[in-house]
Design a protein around this motif. Structure first.
Motif, PDB file in Angstrom:
ATOM      1  N   LYS A  14       0.795  -1.368  -0.134  1.00 21.40           N
ATOM      2  CA  LYS A  14       0.079   0.055  -0.058  1.00 21.40           C
ATOM      3  C   LYS A  14       0.917   1.129  -0.010  1.00 21.40           C
ATOM      4  CE  LYS A  14      -2.077  -0.963   3.757  1.00 21.40           C
ATOM      5  NZ  LYS A  14      -1.751  -2.314   4.082  1.00 21.40           N
ATOM      6  N   THR A  32      -2.202   6.472   8.162  1.00 21.38           N
ATOM      7  CA  THR A  32      -2.417   6.582   9.285  1.00 21.38           C
ATOM      8  C   THR A  32      -1.229   5.970  10.234  1.00 21.38           C
ATOM      9  OG1 THR A  32      -3.928   4.460   9.079  1.00 21.38           O
ATOM     10  CG2 THR A  32      -4.985   6.652   9.565  1.00 21.38           C
ATOM     11  N   LEU A  36       0.804   8.006  12.842  1.00 20.32           N
ATOM     12  CA  LEU A  36       0.933   7.476  14.348  1.00 20.32           C
ATOM     13  C   LEU A  36       2.404   7.653  14.567  1.00 20.32           C
ATOM     14  CD1 LEU A  36      -1.678   4.607  14.079  1.00 20.32           C
ATOM     15  CD2 LEU A  36      -1.932   6.448  15.604  1.00 20.32           C
ATOM     16  N   ARG A  37       3.155   7.095  13.777  1.00 21.85           N
ATOM     17  CA  ARG A  37       4.873   6.648  13.869  1.00 21.85           C
ATOM     18  C   ARG A  37       5.261   8.313  14.226  1.00 21.85           C
ATOM     19  NH1 ARG A  37       3.995   2.347  10.845  1.00 21.85           N
ATOM     20  NH2 ARG A  37       4.076   3.427   8.650  1.00 21.85           N
ATOM     21  N   LYS A  58      -1.490  -4.873  17.605  1.00 21.92           N
ATOM     22  CA  LYS A  58      -2.771  -4.495  17.517  1.00 21.92           C
ATOM     23  C   LYS A  58      -3.124  -3.273  16.885  1.00 21.92           C
ATOM     24  CE  LYS A  58      -3.395  -6.930  22.027  1.00 21.92           C
ATOM     25  NZ  LYS A  58      -3.363  -6.338  23.604  1.00 21.92           N
ATOM     26  N   GLY A  88      -3.838   2.574   4.559  1.00 21.08           N
ATOM     27  CA  GLY A  88      -4.047   1.906   5.928  1.00 21.08           C
ATOM     28  C   GLY A  88      -5.270   2.202   6.848  1.00 21.08           C
ATOM     29  N   PHE A  89      -6.191   3.039   6.280  1.00 17.67           N
ATOM     30  CA  PHE A  89      -7.389   3.499   6.999  1.00 17.67           C
ATOM     31  C   PHE A  89      -8.324   3.469   5.708  1.00 17.67           C
ATOM     32  CE2 PHE A  89     -10.458   6.844   7.642  1.00 17.67           C
ATOM     33  CZ  PHE A  89     -10.667   6.689   9.033  1.00 17.67           C
ATOM     34  N   ARG A  91      -9.581   0.765   8.713  1.00 19.40           N
ATOM     35  CA  ARG A  91      -9.277  -0.588   9.157  1.00 19.40           C
ATOM     36  C   ARG A  91     -10.391  -1.483   9.972  1.00 19.40           C
ATOM     37  NH1 ARG A  91      -3.151   0.383   8.752  1.00 19.40           N
ATOM     38  NH2 ARG A  91      -2.177  -1.708   8.822  1.00 19.40           N
ATOM     39  N   GLN A  95     -14.535   2.670  11.383  1.00 16.47           N
ATOM     40  CA  GLN A  95     -13.497   3.825  10.865  1.00 16.47           C
ATOM     41  C   GLN A  95     -14.201   3.999   9.357  1.00 16.47           C
ATOM     42  OE1 GLN A  95      -9.365   2.661  10.787  1.00 16.47           O
ATOM     43  NE2 GLN A  95      -9.490   2.346  12.803  1.00 16.47           N
ATOM     44  N   ARG A 130      11.547  -5.979   4.992  1.00 18.05           N
ATOM     45  CA  ARG A 130      11.482  -4.520   5.330  1.00 18.05           C
ATOM     46  C   ARG A 130      11.879  -4.183   6.561  1.00 18.05           C
ATOM     47  NH1 ARG A 130       5.194  -2.042   5.264  1.00 18.05           N
ATOM     48  NH2 ARG A 130       5.142  -3.151   6.913  1.00 18.05           N
ATOM     49  N   ARG A 136      11.626  -0.371  11.777  1.00 16.67           N
ATOM     50  CA  ARG A 136      10.163  -0.453  12.662  1.00 16.67           C
ATOM     51  C   ARG A 136      10.311  -1.916  13.637  1.00 16.67           C
ATOM     52  NH1 ARG A 136       5.011   0.388   8.649  1.00 16.67           N
ATOM     53  NH2 ARG A 136       4.244  -1.281  10.323  1.00 16.67           N
ATOM     54  N   ASP A 138       7.861  -3.346  14.762  1.00 19.19           N
ATOM     55  CA  ASP A 138       6.762  -4.452  14.367  1.00 19.19           C
ATOM     56  C   ASP A 138       6.923  -5.266  12.936  1.00 19.19           C
ATOM     57  OD1 ASP A 138       6.402  -1.824  12.727  1.00 19.19           O
ATOM     58  OD2 ASP A 138       4.198  -2.218  12.844  1.00 19.19           O
ATOM     59  N   ARG A 148      -0.535  -8.968  13.441  1.00 20.38           N
ATOM     60  CA  ARG A 148      -1.062  -7.965  12.686  1.00 20.38           C
ATOM     61  C   ARG A 148      -1.809  -8.531  11.419  1.00 20.38           C
ATOM     62  NH1 ARG A 148       4.572  -5.356  11.252  1.00 20.38           N
ATOM     63  NH2 ARG A 148       3.569  -4.488   9.584  1.00 20.38           N
TER      64      ARG A 148
HETATM   65  P1  ADP Z   1       1.427  -2.161   7.741  1.00 21.35           P
HETATM   66  O1  ADP Z   1       0.032  -2.021   6.809  1.00 21.35           O
HETATM   67  O2  ADP Z   1       2.554  -2.595   7.080  1.00 21.35           O
HETATM   68  O3  ADP Z   1       0.703  -2.885   8.951  1.00 21.35           O
HETATM   69  P2  ADP Z   1       1.095   0.682   8.902  1.00 21.35           P
HETATM   70  O4  ADP Z   1       1.957   1.503   8.896  1.00 21.35           O
HETATM   71  O5  ADP Z   1      -0.198   0.883   7.929  1.00 21.35           O
HETATM   72  O6  ADP Z   1       1.705  -0.699   8.631  1.00 21.35           O
HETATM   73  O7  ADP Z   1       0.449   0.279  10.214  1.00 21.35           O
HETATM   74  C1  ADP Z   1       1.316  -0.052  11.450  1.00 21.35           C
HETATM   75  C2  ADP Z   1       0.509  -0.073  12.892  1.00 21.35           C
HETATM   76  O8  ADP Z   1      -0.024   1.258  12.960  1.00 21.35           O
HETATM   77  C3  ADP Z   1      -0.603  -1.216  12.774  1.00 21.35           C
HETATM   78  O9  ADP Z   1      -0.236  -2.291  12.756  1.00 21.35           O
HETATM   79  C4  ADP Z   1      -1.628  -0.456  13.707  1.00 21.35           C
HETATM   80  O10 ADP Z   1      -1.079  -1.030  15.189  1.00 21.35           O
HETATM   81  C5  ADP Z   1      -1.408   0.947  13.586  1.00 21.35           C
HETATM   82  N1  ADP Z   1      -2.331   1.675  12.712  1.00 21.35           N
HETATM   83  C6  ADP Z   1      -2.446   2.232  11.475  1.00 21.35           C
HETATM   84  N2  ADP Z   1      -3.390   2.663  10.827  1.00 21.35           N
HETATM   85  C7  ADP Z   1      -4.296   2.206  11.848  1.00 21.35           C
HETATM   86  C8  ADP Z   1      -5.816   2.399  11.668  1.00 21.35           C
HETATM   87  N3  ADP Z   1      -6.581   2.855  10.636  1.00 21.35           N
HETATM   88  N4  ADP Z   1      -6.428   1.784  12.699  1.00 21.35           N
HETATM   89  C9  ADP Z   1      -5.823   0.915  13.806  1.00 21.35           C
HETATM   90  N5  ADP Z   1      -4.668   1.026  13.903  1.00 21.35           N
HETATM   91  C10 ADP Z   1      -3.736   1.583  12.909  1.00 21.35           C
END
Ligand code: ADP
Length: 199
Positions: A14, A32, A36-37, A58, A88-89, A91, A95, A130, A136, A138, A148
């Protein structure tokens, strides 16, 4: 406006494709995960609250994520963008509903949902690769990655049905070269954006 949603499991590409689509269609890119990061890096309260969820693989609670997107349409317009690409939104179903309401209030809507289809084995390999360079935490741990993908299957995958019912879902093969996948995405967007009349 052209408002695109890039949909798919973690590691489906994505972020990579969003970068290309935003440049091609002059869109505001909203990831998103990146937002968040950035909150975590800035040491904000929101970041602090989000970090524990993210480290465990989570989803961050809906109200936290939804709260970050309030000004998206205004931002796109003030920057002279044609629309928004959401990466990423949404999810979760909550939402997705919040996004529909937000766009409706601004007189616009989701143009289409591009769903990248990639098998599980390929996903894990890509995320681990990656993880070698992304910094990261995670992305490094097989257990977190598994969590995840599990969150995706239980909470996010059902969102596809929400958009399928509205005839907005387009599935795109997510395995291939970056350019082949991008071409397929572009064609899909072009085929729907010709029907769009809102501003
Ligand atoms: P990926 O798609 O590789 O998991 P992202 O950067 O999109 O990476 O997301 C990383 C983490 O950020 C997710 O595992 C989750 O914890 C959080 N996150 C991102 N977008 C959302 C969302 N829309 N709702 C809830 N949590 C989110």
């Amino acid at each position: 406006m052209i408002n695109l949603i890039l949909f798919g499991p973690p590691g489906s590409g994505k972020g990579t494709q969003a970068e290309k689509l935003k440049a091609h269609f002059n869109l505001l890119h909203i990831s998103t995960g990146d937002l968040l990061r950035a909150e975590i890096a800035g040491g904000t309260q929101l970041g602090l609250a989000a970090k524990q969820f993210m480290d465990e693989g989570k989803l961050v609670p809906d109200e936290v994520v939804i709260g970050m997107l309030g000004g998206a349409v205004e931002e796109a317009k003030s920057k002279g963008k044609q629309g928004i690409i959401f990466d990423g939104f949404p999810r979760t179903s909550a939402q997705a509903q919040a996004l529909d309401n937000m766009l409706l209030e601004k007189g616009t809507s989701v143009s289409c949902v591009l769903s990248l289809v990639v098998d599980e084995e390929e996903l894990t390999q890509r995320i681990l690769k990656r993880g070698l360079t992304s910094g990261r935490s995670d992305d490094n741990d097989v257990e977190t990655i598994r969590k995840r993908v599990q969150e995706y299957r239980t909470k996010t995958e059902p969102v596809a049905g929400y958009y399928k019912n509205q005839d907005l879902l387009i599935e795109i093969e997510g395995v291939g070269t970056i350019d082949t996948i991008f071409d397929a995405l572009m064609q899909a967007v072009n085929s729907v954006s010709s029907n769009h009349s809102d501003n």
